[in-house]
Design an enzyme around this catalytic site. Structure first.
Site, mmCIF file in Angstrom:
data_model
loop_
_atom_site.group_PDB
_atom_site.id
_atom_site.type_symbol
_atom_site.label_atom_id
_atom_site.label_comp_id
_atom_site.label_asym_id
_atom_site.label_seq_id
_atom_site.Cartn_x
_atom_site.Cartn_y
_atom_site.Cartn_z
ATOM 1 N N ILE A 152 -20.127 -14.447 -42.173
ATOM 2 C CA ILE A 152 -21.578 -14.335 -42.298
ATOM 3 C C ILE A 152 -22.211 -15.693 -42.528
ATOM 4 O O ILE A 152 -23.240 -16.034 -41.935
ATOM 5 C CB ILE A 152 -21.943 -13.347 -43.416
ATOM 6 C CG1 ILE A 152 -21.437 -11.939 -43.077
ATOM 7 C CG2 ILE A 152 -23.459 -13.315 -43.637
ATOM 8 C CD1 ILE A 152 -21.633 -10.913 -44.178
ATOM 9 N N CYS A 231 -28.291 -12.383 -49.835
ATOM 10 C CA CYS A 231 -27.956 -11.133 -49.145
ATOM 11 C C CYS A 231 -26.484 -10.804 -49.341
ATOM 12 O O CYS A 231 -25.912 -10.038 -48.558
ATOM 13 C CB CYS A 231 -28.256 -11.252 -47.649
ATOM 14 S SG CYS A 231 -29.996 -11.295 -47.229
ATOM 15 N N ARG A 233 -24.159 -10.643 -52.887
ATOM 16 C CA ARG A 233 -23.853 -9.763 -54.012
ATOM 17 C C ARG A 233 -24.813 -10.075 -55.158
ATOM 18 O O ARG A 233 -25.062 -11.236 -55.470
ATOM 19 C CB ARG A 233 -22.409 -9.970 -54.515
ATOM 20 C CG ARG A 233 -21.333 -9.502 -53.547
ATOM 21 C CD ARG A 233 -21.268 -7.990 -53.462
ATOM 22 N NE ARG A 233 -20.168 -7.531 -52.635
ATOM 23 C CZ ARG A 233 -20.239 -7.344 -51.320
ATOM 24 N NH1 ARG A 233 -21.371 -7.617 -50.688
ATOM 25 N NH2 ARG A 233 -19.198 -6.906 -50.645
ATOM 26 N N ASP A 257 -31.857 -9.345 -51.454
ATOM 27 C CA ASP A 257 -31.528 -8.047 -50.858
ATOM 28 C C ASP A 257 -30.505 -7.298 -51.700
ATOM 29 O O ASP A 257 -30.218 -6.140 -51.430
ATOM 30 C CB ASP A 257 -30.980 -8.255 -49.445
ATOM 31 C CG ASP A 257 -30.760 -6.950 -48.690
ATOM 32 O OD1 ASP A 257 -31.673 -6.097 -48.720
ATOM 33 O OD2 ASP A 257 -29.687 -6.767 -48.086
ATOM 34 N N GLU A 262 -27.136 -1.426 -58.620
ATOM 35 C CA GLU A 262 -27.848 -0.733 -57.548
ATOM 36 C C GLU A 262 -27.566 0.765 -57.620
ATOM 37 O O GLU A 262 -26.466 1.170 -57.995
ATOM 38 C CB GLU A 262 -27.416 -1.292 -56.184
ATOM 39 C CG GLU A 262 -27.766 -2.774 -56.004
ATOM 40 C CD GLU A 262 -27.374 -3.309 -54.627
ATOM 41 O OE1 GLU A 262 -26.945 -2.495 -53.773
ATOM 42 O OE2 GLU A 262 -27.495 -4.510 -54.398
ATOM 43 N N HIS A 280 -31.249 -3.695 -50.288
ATOM 44 C CA HIS A 280 -29.908 -3.834 -49.696
ATOM 45 C C HIS A 280 -29.891 -3.368 -48.241
ATOM 46 O O HIS A 280 -29.185 -2.427 -47.860
ATOM 47 C CB HIS A 280 -28.873 -3.048 -50.508
ATOM 48 C CG HIS A 280 -27.485 -3.616 -50.364
ATOM 49 N ND1 HIS A 280 -26.545 -3.556 -51.366
ATOM 50 C CD2 HIS A 280 -26.874 -4.261 -49.328
ATOM 51 C CE1 HIS A 280 -25.417 -4.142 -50.957
ATOM 52 N NE2 HIS A 280 -25.602 -4.561 -49.718
ATOM 53 N N LEU A 281 -30.667 -4.068 -47.436
ATOM 54 C CA LEU A 281 -30.820 -3.704 -46.028
ATOM 55 C C LEU A 281 -29.988 -4.581 -45.089
ATOM 56 O O LEU A 281 -30.112 -4.465 -43.868
ATOM 57 C CB LEU A 281 -32.300 -3.822 -45.624
ATOM 58 C CG LEU A 281 -33.298 -2.940 -46.388
ATOM 59 C CD1 LEU A 281 -34.707 -3.178 -45.854
ATOM 60 C CD2 LEU A 281 -32.922 -1.474 -46.253
#
Length: 539
Positions: A152, A231, A233, A257, A262, A280-281
């Site tokens: 990523i 984006c 953790r 995000d 959560e 979290h998208l």
């Protein structure tokens, strides 16, 4: 015929692939809990899940049927991996499926934050034309810091480069040459990039090393106006520190995000100026959900039909004979990996492992994997294991070479690790005394015999009288007891190296005092597993 249970809703493309799979049957049973889930798992050879179902120790206990679970996605927090490992169940995930979607979301958050998109939209919804209020910043020509250069992180880098951004990166296991070829300037420590960057994005697991990476101390060093994106953790950024940074104006913006807990609907950051938050998208695109579903089916059917294991996040059960014959040396290899990481904390370019004596005739692949786990686990936490460690090294451009020699040398069996950064290198040789006593028997060409356990102080020095006494005095003054000592030299009065096993953790001040001793040229603290303790995958 192997059978598969689908425990959560799966994209239609994944189900279509199951329909087309020859020699495999499947059922969809969603919403299972407790005894219903436990009983169902004992009916099938494999399972596919997302994040909805919880595979806890009680539902896996006593399972004699299930051979593998695949999570259609990256996170496996809903699967108890130690319990699965104890039951001989391979746990796999689909790390590549959401790479592009997560990278795109990080870029989207960066742009939305830079151009005040959410707040500007809200002002229009509320009937205001606040054009002058939302002056933004362009990203072209700005410097983006990227912590974590895996799939990523590199996908973000390529997209940021297309936006004409300058890239600075940190990853302890990427070589400088490989980073340079990708257009990324590599730094040795995260704090080295903080005064220089306009944006920071993180793409690492949450470990003891990364937790609270951006805190009050980091904000003192960070460039004024820097904007932060996460984006990866929740918990990598200290949210209380972010609030202070925004209130003081030190931070130009924050985009999140992910959150420490959560689902999260209450955070002091929500509603603050220059903050963009999403629930979290990162992987929430149709393409990503399709890809992870297809990948999950392909992984599970391949395993059930051929035994092929890819993307495992726990250790597959070891052959009992291999485990019995190599257990002690697997422990040695793992500890040498940990020691190599401590002595060469960043910029590793290559590793060469040489197996001698009776080890040369055995299954050295498992020893190589154990070394790679030890090298990576401090930085990557639970994401690294015997199955994926070598590929994670290769992914970062680190060359891993192995060779074997039937010549025994000074010991019946031993392994030597040579780790190079391009500018410096270390050579370590380990062996096993008895059945379960790992020993370091050479370091950088100096022969000695040191315990490979607990807290170590590794130091280089001139071979002159009084060195050990001086170090002992410093440690005594700081309340640290020496448990064991080993010293190696090649010639009288020349350069020498020492390894001390100590009972307590020396303070930074104590280590600085040791470095201040005239004949000492370097000193470093190394933390290894305690004697007699082994990783969960070996226990």
């Amino acid at each position: 015929m192997p059978s598969i249970i689908v425990l959560d809703d799966l994209a239609p493309e994944g189900l279509a692939l199951l329909d087309a799979a020859e020699g495999v049957s499947y059922e969809v049973r969603t919403g299972l809990k407790g005894d219903d889930l436990k009983n169902a798992l004992n009916e099938f050879d494999g399972a596919i899940c997302r994040s909805g179902v919880k595979l806890t120790p009680d539902v896996l206990e006593g399972n004699t049927k299930l051979r593998a679970v695949v999570r259609a996605g990256v996170g496996t927090d809903n699967i108890d991996k130690p319990a699965a490992t104890r039951a001989g169940i391979v746990v796999m995930n689909t790390p590549a499926g959401n790479t592009i979607s997560t990278a795109e979301h990080a870029i989207a958050l960066m742009l939305a934050m830079s151009r005040n998109v959410p707040a500007a939209n809200q002002s229009l919804v509320e009937g205001r034309w606040d054009r002058k209020k939302f002056m933004g910043a362009q990203v072209a020509g700005k410097t983006l810091g990227i912590v974590g250069l895996g799939r990523i992180g590199l996908a973000v880098a390529s997209r940021a480069k297309a936006l004409e951004m300058d890239l600075v990166g940190y990853d302890p296991f990427m070589s400088a040459d490989h980073a340079k070829s990708l257009g990324i300037e590599l730094v040795e420590k995260v704090e080295d990039m903080l005064p220089r960057i306009d944006y920071l994005t993180v793409h690492t697991p949450l470990t003891d090393e990364t937790r609270g990476m951006i805190n009050d101390a980091a904000l003192e060093k960070i460039k004024p106006g820097c904007r932060l994106i996460n984006c990866a953790r929740g918990g990598i950024y200290d949210e209380a520190a972010l609030v202070k940074g925004l209130e003081s104006g030190k931070l130009g913006g924050v985009a999140l995000d992910v959150y420490p807990d959560e689902p999260c609907t209450d955070s002091p950051l929500f509603g603050m100026a220059n903050v963009v938050c999403t629930p979290h998208l990162g992987a929430s695109t149709e393409e990503a959900q399709t890809q992870v579903a297809v990948e999950a089916v392909e992984l599970l059917t391949a395993y059930l039909k051929t035994g092929a294991i890819k993307c495992a996040v726990n250790a597959a059960a070891l052959d009992p004979k291999t485990l019995a014959s190599l257990r002690g040396y697997i422990d040695v290899a793992h500890r040498l990996g940990r020691l190599s990481q401590s002595l060469t904390p960043s910029g590793v370019g290559s590793c060469r492992l040489t197996y001698r004596g009776t080890l040369a005739d055995g299954d050295t692949k498992i020893l190589t994997a154990a070394f790679a786990v030890g090298l990576l686990e401090q930085a990557m936490g639970d994401e690294v294991n015997l199955i994926n460690a070598e590929s994670l090294l290769t992914e970062r451009g680190i060359q891993l070479v192995t060779e074997s020699s039937a010549q025994q040398g000074a010991f019946r069996a031993s392994m030597t690790v040579d780790v190079s950064t391009g500018e410096a290198s270390h050579s370590l040789t380990g062996t096993l005394l008895g059945a379960d006593m790992p020993r370091l028997v050479a370091i950088d060409g100096y022969r000695l015999e040191a315990f490979l356990d607990g807290c170590l102080i590794v130091f280089t020095h001139k071979d002159v009288p009084g060195i050990i006494g001086s170090i002992g005095t410093v440690l005594g003054q700081n309340g640290v007891n020496i448990a064991q000592m080993a010293v190696g030299r090649n010639q009288k009065g020349g350069e020498a190296i020492g390894v001390l096993n100590v009972d307590g953790e020396p303070t930074d001040a104590a280590i600085e005092a040791i470095r201040g001793i005239e004949a000492i040229s370097s000193a470093r603290v190394v933390r290894l597993p305690e004697a007699g303790t082994v990783p969960a995958w070996l226990g």
